[in-house]
Write an enzyme that holds these catalytic residues in place. Structure first.
Site, PDB file in Angstrom:
ATOM      1  CG  ASP A   1      37.779  35.087   1.343  1.00 51.27           C
ATOM      2  OD1 ASP A   1      37.708  36.296   1.012  1.00 51.27           O
ATOM      3  OD2 ASP A   1      37.347  34.560   2.870  1.00 51.27           O
TER       4      ASP A   1
ATOM      5  CD  GLU B   1      39.430  40.819   6.720  1.00 53.22           C
ATOM      6  OE1 GLU B   1      39.575  39.811   7.801  1.00 53.22           O
ATOM      7  OE2 GLU B   1      39.918  40.079   5.762  1.00 53.22           O
TER       8      GLU B   1
ATOM      9  CG  HIS C   1      38.383  33.057   8.709  1.00 50.05           C
ATOM     10  ND1 HIS C   1      37.339  34.042   8.199  1.00 50.05           N
ATOM     11  CD2 HIS C   1      38.950  33.229   7.984  1.00 50.05           C
ATOM     12  CE1 HIS C   1      37.741  34.751   7.098  1.00 50.05           C
ATOM     13  NE2 HIS C   1      39.100  34.271   7.701  1.00 50.05           N
ATOM     14  CG  ASP C   2      41.389  35.553  10.888  1.00 50.13           C
ATOM     15  OD1 ASP C   2      41.662  34.268  10.382  1.00 50.13           O
ATOM     16  OD2 ASP C   2      41.008  36.372   9.617  1.00 50.13           O
TER      17      ASP C   2
ATOM     18  CG  ASP D   1      41.663  38.961   3.239  1.00 52.13           C
ATOM     19  OD1 ASP D   1      41.288  38.533   4.618  1.00 52.13           O
ATOM     20  OD2 ASP D   1      43.161  38.918   3.138  1.00 52.13           O
TER      21      ASP D   1
END
Length: 665
Positions: free
Chosen positions: A124, A287, A364-365, A231
């Site tokens: 990440d 993302e 995860h969100d 991210d």
């Protein structure tokens, strides 16, 4: 002159790539598995409890599980050094592993273990912002004349004309609620943080920042990392001048996404990263929140752009969010027709324009897809999980599965109080709710229901490995079992002394384990061929076996207007295979996104995959085309579907609640 009125533009051929044929498994390290019982936060309130998070050695211990599932890449949410204000998305050292998760040697061993089993490792990459404890920001904050001052966004305050009150440089609201600016008294200026105030935004317009990030990317690629998930990568270029956001709700603070997403230099910056990734033959997925324009995403993922391999678009996770009210916490009902429109839009566009999708419904969100879009009841939970797996797993793009999704994990229980929630986003919003609606019990209930539906904590409960109570479902190390806390323990917690020997602390997961772990766990599912785990395995296997259909084939959504049925065709249109009549070249996925039984009129284009016309006009199910091992109704006598001819001559098939049918010819 030839008639060209019906000539259509030829689509660019999709180039084959290893990452297009791969499936990705996302791990949230804090909640995956603890092997070392590293204490992440001993007793927040001076109790006799030590909060344990997962670690790298825990992941290493489960590499064979991942290999058995059949995934090709493993992506870890952040594990670099961090104060953990936002679960690692606030990095304080880009070249160090957080001791909470282990050591650099552990990290090297994990990469080697994955590579030995034919899997690749994805890190990440969080480079829109750092932690305020990062040495870059510490220097930047030290004085206005520091060479790193311009590595972040610093602006002088503005003042209210009526009152003279000091105000932030603009009206942007933080993603985590409150202003996106924090005032620094020592230097007399505000710094920008789109997320928590502990997460200052990097200024990518400064070439020194870009050079430092590029050097860091090379550092990890040289250590064996195979690629990156990036991210909020579309936030790294913001609108010049950082102007006020448009006013869409009462009050000073406004959502500023249209000002800080996809700025004018975004693709310049992505191409800078892309050159490095191409050099290393590395994978990338970005993302990109708030981007609904297919052409904008294509700029970043087009196969000739040299930027990203693919991107996460967020339309798919906003289907039950009323965005018109300026907050994700206002609910609107999920409609399967909207799902069809979104899936059709992105699948079709990327195939026709040489782009590529990142296909997902959980991460995860996000809340759990079974709870959010289907039925988590005991009667339909497994059927729902299988239906969603088939719907997702045969689309065009690289498929991403989030930990526990393969086990049909669901959202946290409704009975959990707010004291069980850990996520900074939810907790900050709840403070606002109590401030703005102190006596409005109904509004409080609605917000809490939305937390339970889409809140990030739903995905962050510990992974459920087995039914062992003493290790909290196998999350804690097997050789250091600890009993779960009792009511007596909870009462004793209030009066516990603050000075406690850490070795004597009672160990428990950092977040409560879902109470259903005794039944819904990996050990049970691996042992059961009818489980969601094995269903996902079969989806992955079929996708690889028929990659010309399910990876590189065409896509067509069927029956756009039907209220509940989501059905699509995948077709291998390769010239090389047209003469090979032994090869299956068409796949059909039919799903009933409802809890009711219904009759679905089969479109003519799909009729040959489901139905056969017999003598005397009789109609029967084409059983030989239907893949029985991908049915979700599998009990005695369930592997069949009634069919009938309607009065208008069309043919229909009966679908049961949450049913899926996959067929190939």
């Amino acid at each position: 002159m030839p008639d060209i009125t019906h000539v259509t533009q030829l689509k660019p051929p999709l180039r084959h790539a290893w990452w297009k044929e791969s499936t990705v498994y996302q791990i949230y390290p804090a909640s995956f598995k603890s092997a070392c019982a590293i204490t992440s936060s001993p007793s927040d309130s001076g109790s006799h409890e030590a909060m344990i998070k997962g670690d790298l050695r825990g992941i290493i211990s489960k590499v064979d599980y991942l290999s058995r599932l059949g995934v090709d890449m493993v992506w870890l949410s952040p594990i670099l050094a961090s104060p953990q204000v936002d679960m690692g998305y606030d990095i304080s050292d880009y070249r160090a592993i957080d001791p909470m998760y282990g050591t650099m040697a552990d990290h090297d061993e994990l990469i080697a273990a994955l590579h030995e089993r034919g899997m690749k490792y994805v890190m990440d990459l969080v480079v829109n912002h750092t932690s305020k404890e990062h040495e870059w920001f510490v220097e930047s904050r030290s004085s206005k004349s520091n060479p790193k001052r311009d590595w972040y966004y610093w602006r002088p305050p503005r003042y209210c004309q009526e009152t003279g009150e000091r105000m932030p440089p603009n009206n942007w609201e933080s993603v985590f609620s409150g202003p996106a600016w924090t005032f620094d008294h020592d230097t007399g200026e505000y710094y920008l943080h789109l997320f928590a105030q502990e997460q200052p935004d990097l200024n990518w317009d400064n070439p020194s920042v870009r050079t430092a990030i590029h050097d860091m990317i090379r550092f990890w690629l040289d250590k064996g990392v195979d690629g990156f998930r990036m991210d909020v990568i579309n936030f790294i270029s913001k609108e010049p001048g950082l102007p006020d956001a448009d006013k869409v709700k009462p009050g000073f603070l406004q959502p500023g996404l249209h000002r800080y997403a996809c700025g004018p230099r975004l693709h310049e910056y992505l191409q800078g990263i892309g050159k490095i990734l191409i050099e290393y033959h590395a994978f990338s997925v970005g993302e990109m929140p708030g981007v609904y324009d297919t052409r904008e995403i294509l700029k970043g993922v087009g196969q000739d752009r040299g930027e990203l391999a693919m991107a996460f678009q967020f339309e798919i996770v906003n289907m039950d969010v009323d965005g018109s009210k300026g907050s994700k916490w206002f609910h609107r009902p999920f409609q399967p027709r909207e799902l069809k429109a979104i899936v059709s839009k992105w699948n079709t566009f990327m195939i026709e324009n040489g782009g590529w999708n990142a296909v997902f419904m959980e991460n995860h969100d996000q809340g759990r897809s079974v709870s959010r879009y289907a039925d988590e009841s005991e009667a339909y939970r497994l059927k729902s999980a299988k239906m969603l797996a088939a719907h997702l797993g045969f689309q065009s793009g690289t498929v991403f599965v989030y930990q526990g999704q393969e086990l049909a994990q669901v959202d946290v229980p409704r009975e959990w109080g707010m004291d069980e929630y850990k996520d900074i986003e939810v907790l900050n919003h709840w403070k606002q709710v109590l401030r703005d609606y102190p006596d409005d019990v109904e509004m409080q209930r609605k917000f809490r229901e939305q937390y339970r539906r889409i809140g990030r904590d739903n995905a962050r409960t510990p992974m459920q490995w087995n039914a062992d109570e003493r290790t909290f479902g196998g999350f804690l190390p097997d050789d250091e079992p600890e009993p779960p806390p009792t009511e007596k323990d909870a009462n004793a917690k209030k009066d516990a002394p603050r000075d406690v020997d850490e070795r004597k602390l009672k160990k428990k997961p950092w977040m409560r384990v879902h109470e259903d772990f005794k039944v819904w766990n990996a050990e049970n599912q691996v042992a059961d061929e009818n489980s969601a785990f094995h269903y996902w395995r079969r989806v992955f296997k079929l996708r690889k076996e028929f990659k010309d259909v399910f990876v590189y084939g065409d896509f067509k959504m069927l029956d756009d207007e039907h209220e509940c049925v989501v059905a699509y065709l995948r077709m291998d249109d390769s010239v090389l295979h047209k003469e090979d009549h032994r090869k299956k070249r068409k796949g059909l996925v039919v799903t009933n996104f409802s809890g009711k039984e219904l009759w679905w009129t089969v479109p003519l284009i799909a009729k040959d995959l489901l139905l056969i016309e017999e003598a005397a006009g009789r109609l029967r199910l084409r059983k030989e085309a239907i893949l029985d091992d991908l049915r979700n109704y599998v009990e005695n006598g369930e592997k069949k579907n009634d069919v009938r001819r309607e009065s208008d001559g069309q043919s229909s098939i009966r679908l049961r609640p949450w049913e899926v049918i996959v067929a190939m010819v």
